[in-house]
Design a protein around this motif. Structure first.
Motif, short mmCIF file in Angstrom:
data_model
loop_
_atom_site.label_atom_id
_atom_site.label_comp_id
_atom_site.label_asym_id
_atom_site.label_seq_id
_atom_site.Cartn_x
_atom_site.Cartn_y
_atom_site.Cartn_z
N PHE A 52 -14.38 -21.62 -10.55
CA PHE A 52 -15.52 -20.89 -10.00
C PHE A 52 -15.51 -20.86 -8.47
CE2 PHE A 52 -20.07 -20.34 -9.03
CZ PHE A 52 -20.27 -19.17 -9.73
N LEU A 56 -14.76 -17.80 -5.58
CA LEU A 56 -15.63 -17.56 -4.42
C LEU A 56 -14.84 -17.61 -3.11
CD1 LEU A 56 -18.88 -19.54 -5.28
CD2 LEU A 56 -18.56 -17.08 -5.30
N LEU A 57 -13.91 -18.58 -3.00
CA LEU A 57 -13.11 -18.68 -1.78
C LEU A 57 -12.21 -17.46 -1.61
CD1 LEU A 57 -12.09 -22.45 -1.82
CD2 LEU A 57 -13.64 -21.34 -0.22
N PHE A 59 -12.90 -14.55 -2.17
CA PHE A 59 -13.68 -13.44 -1.59
C PHE A 59 -13.35 -13.27 -0.11
CE2 PHE A 59 -17.71 -12.94 -4.44
CZ PHE A 59 -16.89 -12.86 -5.55
N TYR A 60 -13.10 -14.40 0.58
CA TYR A 60 -12.94 -14.34 2.03
C TYR A 60 -11.55 -14.72 2.52
CZ TYR A 60 -18.00 -13.88 2.18
OH TYR A 60 -19.27 -13.45 2.00
N TYR A 74 -13.33 -18.78 9.33
CA TYR A 74 -14.45 -17.87 9.11
C TYR A 74 -15.35 -18.39 7.98
CZ TYR A 74 -16.82 -13.43 8.16
OH TYR A 74 -17.76 -12.46 7.95
N ILE A 75 -14.70 -18.85 6.89
CA ILE A 75 -15.47 -19.42 5.78
C ILE A 75 -16.26 -20.63 6.25
CG2 ILE A 75 -15.27 -20.67 3.57
CD1 ILE A 75 -12.81 -18.86 2.97
N VAL A 79 -19.57 -17.86 7.20
CA VAL A 79 -20.12 -17.55 5.87
C VAL A 79 -21.20 -18.57 5.49
CG1 VAL A 79 -19.56 -17.22 3.44
CG2 VAL A 79 -17.92 -16.57 5.19
N PRO A 80 -22.39 -18.08 5.09
CA PRO A 80 -23.42 -19.03 4.66
C PRO A 80 -22.94 -19.84 3.44
CG PRO A 80 -24.30 -16.80 4.81
CD PRO A 80 -22.82 -16.69 4.95
N PHE A 81 -23.14 -21.13 3.48
CA PHE A 81 -22.71 -22.05 2.42
C PHE A 81 -21.19 -22.08 2.26
CE2 PHE A 81 -27.08 -20.94 1.31
CZ PHE A 81 -27.64 -22.19 1.23
N VAL A 85 -19.01 -24.42 -0.33
CA VAL A 85 -18.09 -23.93 -1.36
C VAL A 85 -16.69 -24.50 -1.14
CG1 VAL A 85 -17.00 -21.88 -2.34
CG2 VAL A 85 -19.43 -21.86 -1.82
N PRO B 43 -27.46 -20.38 -3.36
CA PRO B 43 -26.40 -20.49 -2.34
C PRO B 43 -25.19 -19.64 -2.66
CG PRO B 43 -27.04 -22.67 -3.14
CD PRO B 43 -27.74 -21.67 -4.00
N ARG B 46 -25.92 -16.11 -1.82
CA ARG B 46 -25.96 -16.03 -0.36
C ARG B 46 -24.54 -16.05 0.20
NH1 ARG B 46 -26.62 -14.58 3.54
NH2 ARG B 46 -27.71 -15.24 5.43
N TYR B 47 -23.68 -16.85 -0.42
CA TYR B 47 -22.28 -16.96 0.00
C TYR B 47 -21.55 -15.64 -0.20
CZ TYR B 47 -17.34 -18.33 -0.26
OH TYR B 47 -15.99 -18.41 -0.09
N ALA B 48 -21.77 -15.04 -1.38
CA ALA B 48 -21.02 -13.82 -1.72
C ALA B 48 -21.57 -12.60 -1.00
CB ALA B 48 -21.07 -13.60 -3.23
N VAL B 51 -21.43 -10.92 5.10
CA VAL B 51 -21.98 -11.47 6.34
C VAL B 51 -22.29 -10.31 7.28
CG1 VAL B 51 -21.55 -13.03 8.25
CG2 VAL B 51 -20.59 -13.52 6.03
#
Lengths: 218, 159
Positions: A52, A56-57, A59-60, A74-75, A79-81, A85, B43, B46-48, B51
């Motif tokens: 999971f 998510l990682l 993504f960026y 940048y992550i 990036v928030p949170f 993550v 969260p 918010r992360y996905a 930005v």
């Protein structure tokens, strides 16, 4: 009748789910089990968290040479949170290795590998190697100093293997030294090859356990 | 003979509650579960979520065009907290670049006689148009967009 029950009976009328589902869910657990039998399950939970947070990682994260490091920065910074993550992914990676090791020790010391469960053990040991290789390939991805030298050491160990070592090293690095080629190779292994492998092995591991039941103490 | 039934005491005659205790506790548990799940999911959403980056490049005044000589000295300044320079080509066209060498980030300097941006670290050289003329740099200098208004020169973002 609740909405969940109605959906279930709709599907049950078509696919006859009740009987196989009840068989799986109402399985009796032997009385001799204790918390040390949970290590394998916890390792699986770790895998779930890794899958999971890994998605998510992705993504960026950018698996290319100048961008790999900057995208991780940048992550971590924008990036928030993002720290949460990535931190979860990194720490769970360690926890997964630890839990797999404990699981292995438990199985070893209670001799649960003995017949008829040889192949559960073989698949388990293979799973352990896949997990370690997950860690090894993931370590390169941030492309920092630690990654660079850890991968240098790791691939040189592979290169020390008799006869074929040089070729293993060449295939891992995608060239003579760590470069953008190594990064894309390790990324492909980390997000495509290894996940597919681990899912197949896990399915085999779990179905063998289900079929044979948990081993009785000696 | 039918005995008359004793009158039921009024106290016991309360109506069945609309929400049973069991159902109430089930809802409460469900609510707590949903709250926990939301706390976990928030969260992640918010992360996905992309930005929001301020993509506006500020317009910054650099100097007067008349103060510069074509093909002469450069005007040094900082743009967005990074060193940059503005030069006039021999035909008078203003050109502006970030000074960080694309090789290892050392700060280059405009050399009037040679007409190059020279990097002292590894001998990288960039022409007045920013292209690599010599040395190890893999890419040309990052060019800044010059805006001319009358005699005043501004820079606004990268090209």
């Amino acid at each position: 009748m609740g909405i969940a029950t109605r959906i279930f009976s709709y599907l049950d009328r078509r696919y006859r789910l009740r009987e196989p589902l009840e068989y799986q869910l109402n399985k009796r657990i032997p009385a001799h089990l204790n918390w040390t039998n949970c290590f394998g399950g916890v390792t699986f939970v770790c895998f779930f968290v890794q899958a999971f947070t890994g998605i998510l990682l992705a993504f960026y994260y950018k698996p290319a040479l100048p961008e790999a490091y900057t995208s991780v920065l940048y992550i971590m910074e924008e990036v928030p949170f993002g720290t949460f993550v990535r931190g979860l992914h990194a720490w769970t990676a360690n926890a997964m290795i630890l839990m797999a090791t404990l699981h292995m020790l438990k199985v070893f010391f209670i001799s649960a590998y003995r017949p008829p469960r040889e192949f559960t053990w073989v698949s388990g040991v293979t799973l352990f190697f896949v997990t370690v290789f997950f860690g090894f390939s993931g370590y390169l991805l941030p492309m920092n100093q630690l990654s660079y030298w850890a991968t240098t050491v790791g691939t040189e160990i592979a290169g020390a293997f008799p006869v074929v070592g040089t070729y293993i090293q060449l295939f891992l690095l995608g060239g003579g030294k760590i470069s953008g080629e190594t990064l894309t190779r390790f990324y492909a292994l980390h997000v495509l090859v290894l996940p597919a492998t681990i899912i197949i092995l896990l399915a085999a591991h779990f179905s063998m356990i289900r079929r044979q039941g948990i081993s009785e103490p000696l | 003979m039918a005995e008359p039934s004793p009158p039921t005491p009024a106290v016991e005659q309360h109506a069945e509650p609309r929400l049973s205790r069991r159902a109430f506790l089930t809802y409460l548990l469900g609510f707590a579960g949903a709250l926990g799940l939301a706390g976990l999911l928030a969260p992640i959403v918010r992360y996905a979520y992309p930005v929001a980056k301020a993509q506006v490049s500020p317009k910054q005044k650099v100097g007067e065009k008349s103060a510069l000589t074509p093909g002469g000295d450069a005007l040094y300044f900082d743009y967005e907290e990074a060193p940059a320079a503005l030069i006039l080509l021999t035909d008078g066209t203003p050109k502006s670049f970030y000074l960080a060498c694309t090789h290892f980030g050392c700060i280059t300097k405009w050399q009037v006689p040679e007409h190059i941006f020279y990097c002292p670290c590894h001998g990288g050289a960039f022409g007045p148009d920013g292209t690599v003329q010599a040395g190890p740099p893999p890419k040309p200098l990052v060019e800044l967009k010059v805006v001319v208004e009358g005699d005043t020169l501004y820079v606004e973002g990268t090209v």
